[in-house]
Design a protein around this motif. Structure first.
Motif, PDB file in Angstrom:
ATOM      1  N   HIS A 114     -57.752  27.938 113.464  1.00 25.77           N
ATOM      2  CA  HIS A 114     -57.482  29.351 113.700  1.00 25.77           C
ATOM      3  C   HIS A 114     -58.774  30.091 114.067  1.00 25.77           C
ATOM      4  CE1 HIS A 114     -53.416  28.899 112.277  1.00 25.77           C
ATOM      5  NE2 HIS A 114     -53.839  28.381 111.146  1.00 25.77           N
ATOM      6  N   ASP A 115     -58.623  31.139 114.857  1.00 26.40           N
ATOM      7  CA  ASP A 115     -59.752  31.937 115.322  1.00 26.40           C
ATOM      8  C   ASP A 115     -60.132  32.969 114.251  1.00 26.40           C
ATOM      9  OD1 ASP A 115     -61.638  33.332 116.771  1.00 26.40           O
ATOM     10  OD2 ASP A 115     -60.200  34.175 118.193  1.00 26.40           O
ATOM     11  N   THR A 116     -61.383  32.959 113.840  1.00 22.43           N
ATOM     12  CA  THR A 116     -61.846  33.896 112.809  1.00 22.43           C
ATOM     13  C   THR A 116     -62.553  35.120 113.393  1.00 22.43           C
ATOM     14  OG1 THR A 116     -63.908  32.674 112.549  1.00 22.43           O
ATOM     15  CG2 THR A 116     -62.074  32.080 111.074  1.00 22.43           C
ATOM     16  N   ALA A 117     -62.589  35.244 114.712  1.00 23.77           N
ATOM     17  CA  ALA A 117     -63.293  36.365 115.340  1.00 23.77           C
ATOM     18  C   ALA A 117     -62.709  37.714 114.896  1.00 23.77           C
ATOM     19  CB  ALA A 117     -63.254  36.240 116.862  1.00 23.77           C
ATOM     20  N   LEU A 118     -61.398  37.811 114.805  1.00 22.93           N
ATOM     21  CA  LEU A 118     -60.775  39.072 114.391  1.00 22.93           C
ATOM     22  C   LEU A 118     -61.158  39.414 112.952  1.00 22.93           C
ATOM     23  CD1 LEU A 118     -58.988  41.495 114.934  1.00 22.93           C
ATOM     24  CD2 LEU A 118     -57.011  40.080 114.430  1.00 22.93           C
TER      25      LEU A 118
ATOM     26  N   GLN B 139     -56.940  26.683 105.176  1.00 20.68           N
ATOM     27  CA  GLN B 139     -58.363  26.992 105.335  1.00 20.68           C
ATOM     28  C   GLN B 139     -58.567  28.413 105.847  1.00 20.68           C
ATOM     29  OE1 GLN B 139     -59.401  23.666 107.833  1.00 20.68           O
ATOM     30  NE2 GLN B 139     -60.057  22.431 106.079  1.00 20.68           N
ATOM     31  N   TYR B 140     -57.735  28.824 106.798  1.00 19.81           N
ATOM     32  CA  TYR B 140     -57.843  30.180 107.332  1.00 19.81           C
ATOM     33  C   TYR B 140     -57.590  31.206 106.224  1.00 19.81           C
ATOM     34  CZ  TYR B 140     -57.030  34.273 110.262  1.00 19.81           C
ATOM     35  OH  TYR B 140     -57.091  35.534 110.822  1.00 19.81           O
ATOM     36  N   LEU B 141     -56.548  30.972 105.441  1.00 20.53           N
ATOM     37  CA  LEU B 141     -56.238  31.923 104.376  1.00 20.53           C
ATOM     38  C   LEU B 141     -57.342  31.939 103.317  1.00 20.53           C
ATOM     39  CD1 LEU B 141     -53.924  33.894 104.229  1.00 20.53           C
ATOM     40  CD2 LEU B 141     -52.878  32.451 102.498  1.00 20.53           C
ATOM     41  N   GLN B 142     -57.966  30.803 103.066  1.00 24.13           N
ATOM     42  CA  GLN B 142     -59.118  30.772 102.154  1.00 24.13           C
ATOM     43  C   GLN B 142     -60.263  31.604 102.722  1.00 24.13           C
ATOM     44  OE1 GLN B 142     -59.330  26.433 101.884  1.00 24.13           O
ATOM     45  NE2 GLN B 142     -58.856  26.564  99.691  1.00 24.13           N
ATOM     46  N   GLN B 143     -60.466  31.560 104.033  1.00 21.71           N
ATOM     47  CA  GLN B 143     -61.495  32.390 104.657  1.00 21.71           C
ATOM     48  C   GLN B 143     -61.160  33.870 104.522  1.00 21.71           C
ATOM     49  OE1 GLN B 143     -61.404  30.443 108.538  1.00 21.71           O
ATOM     50  NE2 GLN B 143     -63.517  29.757 108.208  1.00 21.71           N
ATOM     51  N   VAL B 144     -59.888  34.196 104.673  1.00 23.28           N
ATOM     52  CA  VAL B 144     -59.460  35.589 104.495  1.00 23.28           C
ATOM     53  C   VAL B 144     -59.757  36.040 103.069  1.00 23.28           C
ATOM     54  CG1 VAL B 144     -57.476  37.152 104.427  1.00 23.28           C
ATOM     55  CG2 VAL B 144     -57.694  35.504 106.298  1.00 23.28           C
ATOM     56  N   GLY B 145     -59.395  35.223 102.082  1.00 23.13           N
ATOM     57  CA  GLY B 145     -59.654  35.561 100.686  1.00 23.13           C
ATOM     58  C   GLY B 145     -61.138  35.750 100.408  1.00 23.13           C
ATOM     59  N   ALA B 146     -61.965  34.861 100.962  1.00 20.26           N
ATOM     60  CA  ALA B 146     -63.418  34.973 100.774  1.00 20.26           C
ATOM     61  C   ALA B 146     -63.953  36.242 101.427  1.00 20.26           C
ATOM     62  CB  ALA B 146     -64.113  33.743 101.340  1.00 20.26           C
ATOM     63  N   MET B 147     -63.437  36.570 102.609  1.00 18.34           N
ATOM     64  CA  MET B 147     -63.894  37.772 103.311  1.00 18.34           C
ATOM     65  C   MET B 147     -63.514  39.032 102.531  1.00 18.34           C
ATOM     66  SD  MET B 147     -62.926  39.469 106.929  1.00 18.34           S
ATOM     67  CE  MET B 147     -61.418  40.026 106.222  1.00 18.34           C
TER      68      MET B 147
END
Length: 167
Positions: free
Chosen positions: A2-6, A150-158
């Motif tokens: 998934h793209d994390t740019a947004l 993994q994307y949702l984990q990045q969202v949670g960390a952010m």
């Protein structure tokens, strides 16, 4: 992948004062729906003296393109879910109606809202749990992929970083 740019852009807008907290969480919930391809996404924060409640900061439902907030879930009603989030910090439930940690939502939440799958990841600040990010699939089951998790984990960390920065 998934793209994390947004996500990075939303974080920068919040940190730079160009987005207020409610708008940040609205845009974040919609971004999660778009990126993962789920029906609904939401951000929740724990409340109560024992963190025995989860309060919805922002929920985006792609089905009707609407946002909601203020929903409160209590551990008294959904104990298996709260216990699983405390111990595992994540729930991957493609078959949420039969999953041991989420079947407690069937009658009062899943069935009325036509939800079949759930993916939740915890939010922490300084190692302490403060909330969660939730993805839900309506109308049928969704098999959550490792990139989704993994994307949702990045969202949670952010979210944790953003709240730490905001104080």
């Amino acid at each position: 992948m998934h793209d994390t740019a947004l996500l990075k852009n939303l974080y920068e807008l919040l940190a730079g004062g160009k987005l207020d907290r409610p708008k940040f969480f609205q845009m974040l919930a919609r971004a999660v729906v778009q990126e993962i391809g789920c029906s609904r996404a939401s951000i929740w924060f724990y409340a109560g003296p024992l963190q025995d409640q989860a309060v919805c900061e922002s929920l985006y439902d792609a089905g009707d393109n609407q946002w909601a907030s203020g929903i409160v879930l209590s551990e008294d009603d959904f104990a298996p879910y709260f216990e699983a989030m405390r111990s595992d910090k994540m729930i991957i439930a493609s078959q949420a109606r039969s999953h041991p940690a989420t079947s407690c939502f069937n009658e009062g939440y899943f069935e009325p809202l036509n939800i079949y799958s759930l993916l939740d990841v915890g939010i922490e600040v300084g190692g302490s749990p403060i909330g969660l990010v939730c993805c839900e699939q309506t109308g049928g089951e969704k098999e959550w992929s490792q990139p989704d998790v993994q994307y949702l984990q990045q969202v949670g960390a952010m979210v944790g970083l953003a709240l730490k920065k905001l104080g």
